[in-house]
Structure formats: structure tokens, C-alpha cells
Design an enzyme around this catalytic site. Structure first.
Site, PDB file in Angstrom:
ATOM      1  N   ASP A  86       0.827  -1.195   0.000  1.00  0.00           N
ATOM      2  CA  ASP A  86       0.000   0.000   0.000  1.00  0.00           C
ATOM      3  C   ASP A  86       0.864   1.249   0.000  1.00  0.00           C
ATOM      4  O   ASP A  86       0.623   2.202  -0.736  1.00  0.00           O
ATOM      5  CB  ASP A  86      -0.885  -0.023   1.250  1.00  0.00           C
ATOM      6  CG  ASP A  86      -2.129   0.798   1.065  1.00  0.00           C
ATOM      7  OD1 ASP A  86      -2.725   1.179   2.081  1.00  0.00           O
ATOM      8  OD2 ASP A  86      -2.496   1.057  -0.093  1.00  0.00           O
TER       9      ASP A  86
ATOM     10  N   ASP B 131      -9.189  -1.154   3.730  1.00  0.00           N
ATOM     11  CA  ASP B 131      -8.654  -0.825   5.046  1.00  0.00           C
ATOM     12  C   ASP B 131      -9.501  -1.419   6.144  1.00  0.00           C
ATOM     13  O   ASP B 131      -8.987  -2.015   7.085  1.00  0.00           O
ATOM     14  CB  ASP B 131      -8.610   0.691   5.230  1.00  0.00           C
ATOM     15  CG  ASP B 131      -7.650   1.327   4.273  1.00  0.00           C
ATOM     16  OD1 ASP B 131      -7.946   2.424   3.799  1.00  0.00           O
ATOM     17  OD2 ASP B 131      -6.608   0.710   4.009  1.00  0.00           O
TER      18      ASP B 131
END
Lengths: 391, 143
Positions: A197, A312
Site C-alpha cells: 500500500d 482498510d
């Protein structure tokens, strides 16, 4: 009369905006922990759950720690590679303006998650509690639930509360299934995804950054599953003017929190399940592997609301769910670590005003706290309590 | 205080829909304009609401009482202010009626099934109950 004339600072609505994003994250984590505690009563049975994340190596109890570590690395490598490929595919499709196809795909994947995974978890719950639900009622309820969920995700104008609720439910369902991966694989995978990420959002060649820049330059929404907190309506008329919360009209550069529609995308491959029992004669149970468009990363919506990608939610909940499989003490430690990480990320967001990866800080803190709690804190607390010193 | 709030309103609602503000007292109360959806100014305009209410109502007939319930929830201000939005109210009330009828039927069947048990249904009960169906179809094979 004097109070309305005092200049409004960002602090006045900061708490409300923070709560708007912390509440769904907490609800998602809490629900996953609840499901894990309810459904995993016997820790010894590791369900044979094969997915793309265990394609390279499936962990067995008899392997040495070094083998498990190596296998976990291989698994994570495969998974991150698959995600990278899928994200680049998404970037390509977005570049070629196949937005309609992406939206249809999003709706389809939401339907698969809600109907399939939701149905499976409901069946597991029914089985566990022996609820006398009949199949007709069950199928009607499941059908209703998934169809309305698809509408909530797919239609751009829908009740905010229901859309948020369904996004959280999708996050819970996927996260629960990810907690069923083998243990070492889970932890190494989380760390690998945090690093991915970081790279994908901040490097100039990263796919998520490309996607975000394209979306900004075209002034469009990325068609993906993103949780957007309800925009805070302030008293001064500058923030919200007749704006549907997800559409973008002509934006007004009033506030410093507006005008940056930055969202990150990660396409994840959905797992396919494999039954350890005898294969069912009439029904072909191997589902096609469907990719889902989740989002990872945190950004600011067009109306100033904070956007957090559904990826997330999922990976935070996977971390906490996996911690729950050990003990509730680690759950508390990891929960606090993740919330602290999220707070740090939000602060960085308000400072830098651009797309930020939401995974790295929280996952790193969470993993560190999990191992510290498991290795050191537990011994300390247990000794203290058994000697009636502290607790 | 009222002056401050009233001077804010023209900025907040540039396309105010005059036909949907029947209450003369509402101009004194702040946030006067009655929006058809529960999201208030973040939701739909009135014209789009009629379209949405009608579509939700029609789709609900495909065995989707939950969609009717969502319809009623979403347009809750329409139900509360009984004189505004006559067109939307038509569909929303019908959705509410449909939802109650369907739910009562479904609840009656589910309760009969769960409380009646084997004594009422005989061996068919075992064939219909969910955990047996799941076992037969292999749906609960994960844990």
C-alpha cells in the site's frame, strides 16, 4: 449572536469527522471479533480454506517454524503480485473509460459477497445456535438482504445510512473469511500488504497513485467500494450546497478540506472455497474467482467528507480477528494500536492534503502490539492476577 | 439568532422548492425547508424522489419487502409531514402497507415452523429446517 460570528476553525468539526470514520471501523472490528469468538470454538480444527493467498503453500501443523515462515513469504508474494496485476488492470480499464463495466462489476461482486459469504456465515451461525429457521424463510431473507445491498452499493444516490451499513457488512464478511487463513500467512500477508500500500500510493509509478491522478484530472469518482463518512454540515453555508453526497458538482474552493477527491484502489482477488468433505453430487461448488474492487487508502471526498477504502476496513478487522483467535487481551492491544494509527493517518491527511495509504501505520502498530502483548504482556498480566497483585 | 439563521437559508438552498413548504411556521424554525428524504439536504430533490419512490415500490413486488421497508425509511419525512409531497406519499404509504402485510405473513409462517416443530409437520420439518438443508447441500463446510 456572538457565537456565530466567531471564526470557525478546523477543531470545531474535527471531532465529529473523526467519530464519523472511527465508528464504522470500530463496529466492523467488533463484529468480526464477535463472529470469530462465536464461530471458532475449537481452535484445533483449521478449516481447509484454500484461496489465492494459500496457493503457494498451505500450512500444516507439523512444519518447522522456518518452513512456515518461508511458506508464508511465498504466499504473501503470490497474493501481492495478484493484487498488483489486478490493480493495474483496473487502472487500464479506468484509463479506457470503461466506467460502466467497472460499476457493473462492483455491483456483481457486492452481490457475490453478500449472497455467498453472507449466506455461508448465516448458515454457520444457524448451525452453531441450532436456530429452527426453515429454508424458505432463510432464502427469502438472504435474497432481500443481498439485492438491497447491491442496490445500495450500485446506485449513486441512496440512503447514506443504509449504504454505510452495507459497506460495513461487506467488510465484515470478507474480513471474517480472511481470518481463516493459516496463522503465519496472515501476519506476513498483513505486513506485505502494508508495504504494498505504501508503495502503490506514494511511488509515482504506483497503480493507486495513477488511478487517483486520473480521477482528479477527469473530475470523476472511481467506481469502487469506498466508505464515505457523512459530510459535516456546518453552519456557514460554504461546505454543503444542495450536493448529493457522492456526486460532484462544480466544487467551490472554500474550505481547505475540500476539493481533493483522492481515493486509492486495490483490486483483490476473491477466494474460492474448497470443501474438505466429499464433493456434493449435484451442485458444482467451485465458484469462479471474482475480483472485487475494494479501496484501500484514505482521502478526502468532494464534499469534504473523509473517505476510507473498504480494503482498510477489511485488513484492520483481519488483524483484530486474528488477534481474537489468541486471546481478548491481544484484541484490546491491537484495537488501540489500530485506532491510534488511524488517528495518525488522519492527521497526516489533514497536513498533506493528498491521498495517503491508510494501512501501513495502523498495521505496523497493530502487528507490533500483537507480538508484544502475546510475548510479554500476557505473562506479566497473568502473573499479576494469579498473585492478586493488580487485577 | 433568528436573523442569522434566516439569512443563511438562501445561501444554503439555492433551488428551494416552493411547493414543498406548506408550514408557515417553518420559516421561523431554523432549517425550515422540508426535504423529502431522511438525508435532508444531502439527499434527493423532490422530482428525483418521486421517481425513486415509484421505482422502489415497483421493484418491491419481486419478493423484496425489505426494499419496501427501505423505501419507507428513506422517505420518512414524507410520512411524518402528512400534507407535503402528495405523489411521493402515495408510493411510500403503499410500500409501508405492502411491507407490513408481507412481514406478517412471513413471520406467521416462520413462527409456525419454529414453534410447531415436528409435532405439527412430521418428517417434513427435518427436511425443511435450515441446518439440515445446509448439511445436505454441503453449505456449512467451512467450520
Amino acid at each position: 449572536m456572538d457565537r456565530t460570528q466567531r471564526p470557525r476553525s478546523v477543531l470545531d468539526s474535527l471531532g465529529e469527522e473523526l467519530i464519523g470514520i472511527l465508528t464504522p471501523v470500530s463496529i466492523c472490528m467488533f463484529t468480526v471479533v464477535l463472529l470469530v469468538c462465536l464461530l471458532n470454538s475449537d481452535p484445533s480444527s483449521s478449516a481447509s480454506f484454500s484461496s489465492i493467498a494459500t496457493a503457494a503453500y498451505s500450512e500444516t501443523d507439523s512444519d518447522s517454524p522456518w518452513d512456515k515462515l518461508l511458506g508464508a513469504f511465498l504466499n504473501s508474494l503470490v497474493f501481492v503480485a495478484a493484487i498488483t496485476v489486478a490493480t493495474f488492470l483496473l487502472v487500464l480499464l479506468f484509463y479506457l473509460r470503461c466506467v460502466r463495466f467497472l460499476k457493473l462489476y462492483m455491483g456483481f461482486s457486492a452481490f457475490v459477497v453478500l449472497a455467498n459469504l453472507g449466506g455461508e456465515i448465516s448458515v454457520l451461525l444457524i448451525d452453531r445456535f441450532r436456530l429452527p429457521v426453515d429454508s424458505v424463510t432463510f432464502s427469502i431473507l438472504l435474497f432481500n438482504f443481498s439485492v438491497v445491498g447491491v442496490l445500495a452499493v450500485f446506485m449513486s444516490r441512496f440512503s447514506i445510512l443504509i449504504t454505510q451499513g452495507y459497506l460495513v457488512v461487506i467488510g465484515v464478511l470478507v474480513a471474517y473469511f480472511f481470518t481463516m487463513l493459516p496463522e503465519w500467512t496472515t501476519w506476513v500477508l498483513l505486513v506485505a500488504l502494508a508495504l504494498y500500500d505504501l508503495a502503490a500510493v506514494l511511488l509515482p509509478v504506483g497503480p493507486l497513485r495513477l488511478l487517483v491522478e486520473m480521477a482528479i484530472s477527469r473530475d470523476e469518482d472511481i467506481p469502487a467500494l469506498v466508505y464515505e463518512a457523512r459530510p459535516v454540515i456546518r453552519d456557514d453555508s460554504r461546505l454543503v450546497q444542495r450536493r448529493v453526497w457522492r456526486d460532484r458538482r462544480s466544487s467551490q474552493n472554500d474550505d481547505d478540506l475540500e476539493n481533493n477527491e483522492v481515493v486509492n484502489v486495490v483490486v483483490r482477488a476473491e477466494e474460492e472455497e474448497q470443501r474438505s468433505e466429499i464433493s456434493v453430487p449435484l451442485i458444482e461448488r467451485s465458484r469462479p474467482e471474482s475480483s472485487e474492487t475494494f479501496l484501500e487508502g484514505i482521502g478526502l471526498g468532494s464534499s469534504g467528507a473523509i473517505k476510507l477504502g473498504l480494503g482498510d476496513f477489511i485488513f484492520y478487522s483481519v488483524l483484530v480477528g486474528r488477534a481474537a483467535m489468541y486471546d481478548l487481551m491481544t484484541v484490546y492491544a491491537c484495537y488501540l494500536a489500530i485506532i491510534a494509527g488511524l488517528g495518525v493517518t488522519l492527521m497526516l491527511l489533514s497536513v498533506y492534503q493528498k491521498a495517503l495509504p491508510a494501512l501501513p501505520v495502523s498495521i505496523m502498530l497493530g502487528v507490533v502490539f500483537y507480538f508484544l502483548a502475546r510475548l510479554f504482556l500476557e505473562v506479566f498480566v497473568v502473573q499479576c492476577s494469579s498473585n492478586l497483585v493488580m487485577f | 439568532m433568528e436573523e442569522a439563521s434566516r439569512s443563511d437559508e438562501p445561501n444554503r438552498n439555492p433551488n428551494i422548492d416552493r411547493s414543498s413548504n406548506p408550514n408557515p411556521l417553518s420559516s421561523i424554525i431554523s432549517s425550515a425547508h422540508v426535504w423529502p428524504t431522511i438525508d435532508g439536504p444531502l439527499g434527493l430533490t423532490e422530482e428525483a424522489s418521486v421517481d425513486y419512490a415509484r421505482r422502489f415500490y415497483k421493484f418491491g413486488f419481486a419478493l423484496l419487502p425489505w426494499l419496501w421497508a427501505v423505501n419507507c425509511f428513506y422517505f420518512w419525512p414524507v410520512l411524518r409531514h402528512s400534507r407535503a409531497f402528495p405523489q411521493i406519499r402515495n408510493y411510500v404509504v403503499r410500500s409501508a402497507v405492502g411491507f407490513s402485510v408481507f412481514t406478517s405473513l412471513l413471520l406467521a409462517w416462520a413462527l409456525t415452523f419454529s414453534l410447531g416443530g415436528e409435532q405439527l409437520f412430521g418428517p417434513v420439518w427435518d427436511k425443511l429446517v435450515m441446518y439440515n438443508v445446509a448439511d445436505r447441500l454441503g453449505l456449512s463446510g467451512l467450520a
